[in-house]
Scaffold this active site. Structure first.
Site, PDB file in Angstrom:
ATOM      1  CG  HIS A 102       1.052  -6.908  -2.842  1.00  0.00           C
ATOM      2  ND1 HIS A 102       2.258  -6.807  -3.515  1.00  0.00           N
ATOM      3  CD2 HIS A 102       0.479  -5.690  -2.931  1.00  0.00           C
ATOM      4  CE1 HIS A 102       2.394  -5.588  -3.989  1.00  0.00           C
ATOM      5  NE2 HIS A 102       1.319  -4.871  -3.652  1.00  0.00           N
ATOM      6  CG  HIS A 139       0.492  -1.043  -0.034  1.00  0.00           C
ATOM      7  ND1 HIS A 139       1.771  -0.602  -0.288  1.00  0.00           N
ATOM      8  CD2 HIS A 139       0.172  -1.857  -1.077  1.00  0.00           C
ATOM      9  CE1 HIS A 139       2.202  -1.108  -1.438  1.00  0.00           C
ATOM     10  NE2 HIS A 139       1.244  -1.873  -1.938  1.00  0.00           N
ATOM     11  CG  HIS A 172       4.923  -2.720  -5.680  1.00  0.00           C
ATOM     12  ND1 HIS A 172       5.256  -2.953  -4.386  1.00  0.00           N
ATOM     13  CD2 HIS A 172       3.571  -2.492  -5.682  1.00  0.00           C
ATOM     14  CE1 HIS A 172       4.177  -2.864  -3.622  1.00  0.00           C
ATOM     15  NE2 HIS A 172       3.133  -2.593  -4.387  1.00  0.00           N
ATOM     16  CD  GLU A 217       0.924  -1.715  -9.761  1.00  0.00           C
ATOM     17  OE1 GLU A 217       1.971  -1.276  -9.255  1.00  0.00           O
ATOM     18  OE2 GLU A 217      -0.217  -1.530  -9.251  1.00  0.00           O
ATOM     19  CG  ASP A 221      -1.997  -3.234  -4.316  1.00  0.00           C
ATOM     20  OD1 ASP A 221      -1.039  -3.145  -3.547  1.00  0.00           O
ATOM     21  OD2 ASP A 221      -2.008  -2.759  -5.461  1.00  0.00           O
ATOM     22  CG  ASP A 222      -3.326  -0.064  -1.890  1.00  0.00           C
ATOM     23  OD1 ASP A 222      -2.588   0.132  -0.920  1.00  0.00           O
ATOM     24  OD2 ASP A 222      -2.903  -0.232  -3.055  1.00  0.00           O
TER      25      ASP A 222
HETATM   26  N1  ADE Z   1       1.451   1.691  -3.170  1.00  0.00           N
HETATM   27  C1  ADE Z   1       0.238   1.310  -2.798  1.00  0.00           C
HETATM   28  N2  ADE Z   1      -0.358   0.578  -3.755  1.00  0.00           N
HETATM   29  C2  ADE Z   1       0.523   0.490  -4.772  1.00  0.00           C
HETATM   30  C3  ADE Z   1       0.512  -0.102  -6.054  1.00  0.00           C
HETATM   31  N3  ADE Z   1      -0.538  -0.803  -6.493  1.00  0.00           N
HETATM   32  N4  ADE Z   1       1.595   0.035  -6.835  1.00  0.00           N
HETATM   33  C4  ADE Z   1       2.649   0.730  -6.402  1.00  0.00           C
HETATM   34  N5  ADE Z   1       2.718   1.314  -5.220  1.00  0.00           N
HETATM   35  C5  ADE Z   1       1.663   1.202  -4.405  1.00  0.00           C
HETATM   36 ZN    ZN Z   2       1.111  -2.817  -3.814  1.00  0.00          ZN
END
Ligand code: ADE
Ligand code: ZN
Length: 329
Positions: free
Chosen positions: A12, A14, A191, A194, A272-273
């Site tokens: 997971h 991006h 997703h 969350e 994630d990021d």
């Molecule tokens: N896009 C990038 N990170 C995300 C996240 N944690 N939740 C939803 N969309 C995203």
């Molecule tokens: Zn994500």
């Protein structure tokens, strides 16, 4: 062995969300764009809450305007992931940002990304792509994105996902786009659970037929749903550092990943990021080891779950399995 050298699978992630701030600033300068308002005084991404995070994320994509920009971004991101010990990475790719959902332009962006990924194989990392609509851009845009996904499904594009604001529209609104993607042979993730509760996870399972859930951690609020996840073998792409940075839980020690795992849910670990959340895979493992006493054996077990849940073909899975065992492949 330190966690750095432990081979890892990340499911997971991006691609734009992994862009280092300095890289975004350089790219923006080259394009004559001002992106200073997305960074704090310390130069890192700055946002107050989830919706502002999504806004900052979108603004950070603006300097990436050509296939070559994405090739460079992919090279930088894969270099950093390989440095953290990642041997297999599935990254969310959004045609919204790569050519504005035009299938012809999307193919050019994708080709540039694939070439960068092929070059990064020399670092011992394999990448695969999951085409992802942005939920708050709406179901019509998602359908155009699904068309891009359909046309490029294959060895590299292995899945279809759904990111963005979980509270925008309903999952049923996206069922058509997901049917298109599934019929093209793509695996499905979304997703959910969350920033919305257990019902959002049910929606992703029932309406979108998700095999994996991005985050899904709020399933813990509903024991019947946890049982369902176990019974159906649904895999959660858990991103503890992301959830803490976005304020879902006060600390990793308060995060439900350990409880979900203890209940028998198939959990995996991802970033994630990474720069948005001041993390990488090494830090994620360190935080989990500190919070829950997890050892190398626990992480090896999590990586076997991730290997089984990876959307790639069997030849790639076999190569990655070798790498997990510390063999060159
Ligand atoms: N896009 C990038 N990170 C995300 C996240 N944690 N939740 C939803 N969309 C995203
Ligand atoms: Zn994500």
């Amino acid at each position: 062995m330190s966690f750095k050298s432990l081979p890892k699978i990340e499911l997971h992630h991006h691609i734009e969300g992994a862009a280092p701030p300095a890289f975004v600033r350089d790219m923006a300068r080259a394009k004559g764009l001002d992106v200073s308002n997305i960074f704090g005084p310390d130069g890192t991404y700055q946002y107050r809450d989830f919706l502002q995070f999504l806004d900052v994320y979108e603004k950070a994509t603006k300097p990436f305007q050509t296939p070559d920009d994405y090739a460079l971004l992919t090279a930088v991101v894969l270099g950093e992931a390989a440095e953290a010990g990642v041997v297999y990475l599935e990254s969310f790719l959004a045609p919204d940002f790569c050519g504005g959902r035009d299938p012809v332009a999307w193919r050019e962006y994708l080709q540039a990304i694939i070439e960068a990924a092929q070059a990064a194989e020399a670092l011992g990392i394999t990448m695969r792509g999951i085409v992802t609509p942005v939920r708050h851009f709406g179901p019509d845009a998602a359908r155009e994105t699904a068309r891009c996904a359909q046309e490029t499904a294959g060895e590299f594009i292995v899945g279809f996902g759904l990111g963005g604001d979980e509270n925008a529209f309903t999952t049923a609104d996206f069922a058509y786009a997901f049917d298109m993607a599934r019929e093209a042979g793509l695996h499905i993730t979304a997703h959910a659970g969350e920033f919305a509760g257990p019902d959002a996870v049910r929606g992703a399972l029932d309406d979108l037929k998700a095999e994996r859930i991005g985050h899904g951690v709020r399933a813990i609020e509903d024991p019947a749903l946890v049982e369902r996840l176990v019974a159906e073998g649904i895999v959660l792409e858990v991103c503890p550092g992301s959830n803490v940075a976005l304020g879902l839980y006060p600390s990793v020690a308060d995060h439900p990943i350990a409880a979900l795992r203890a209940a028998g849910v198939k959990v995996t670990v991802s970033t994630d990021d990474p720069p948005f959340f001041h993390t990488d895979m090494v830090r994620e493992y360190e935080a989990l080891a500190e919070a829950f006493g997890w050892t190398e054996a626990d992480f090896a077990a999590l990586n076997r779950v991730a290997l089984e849940a990876a959307f790639c073909d069997e030849a790639a899975r076999a190569r990655v399995a070798q790498r997990l065992e510390g063999k060159d492949a």
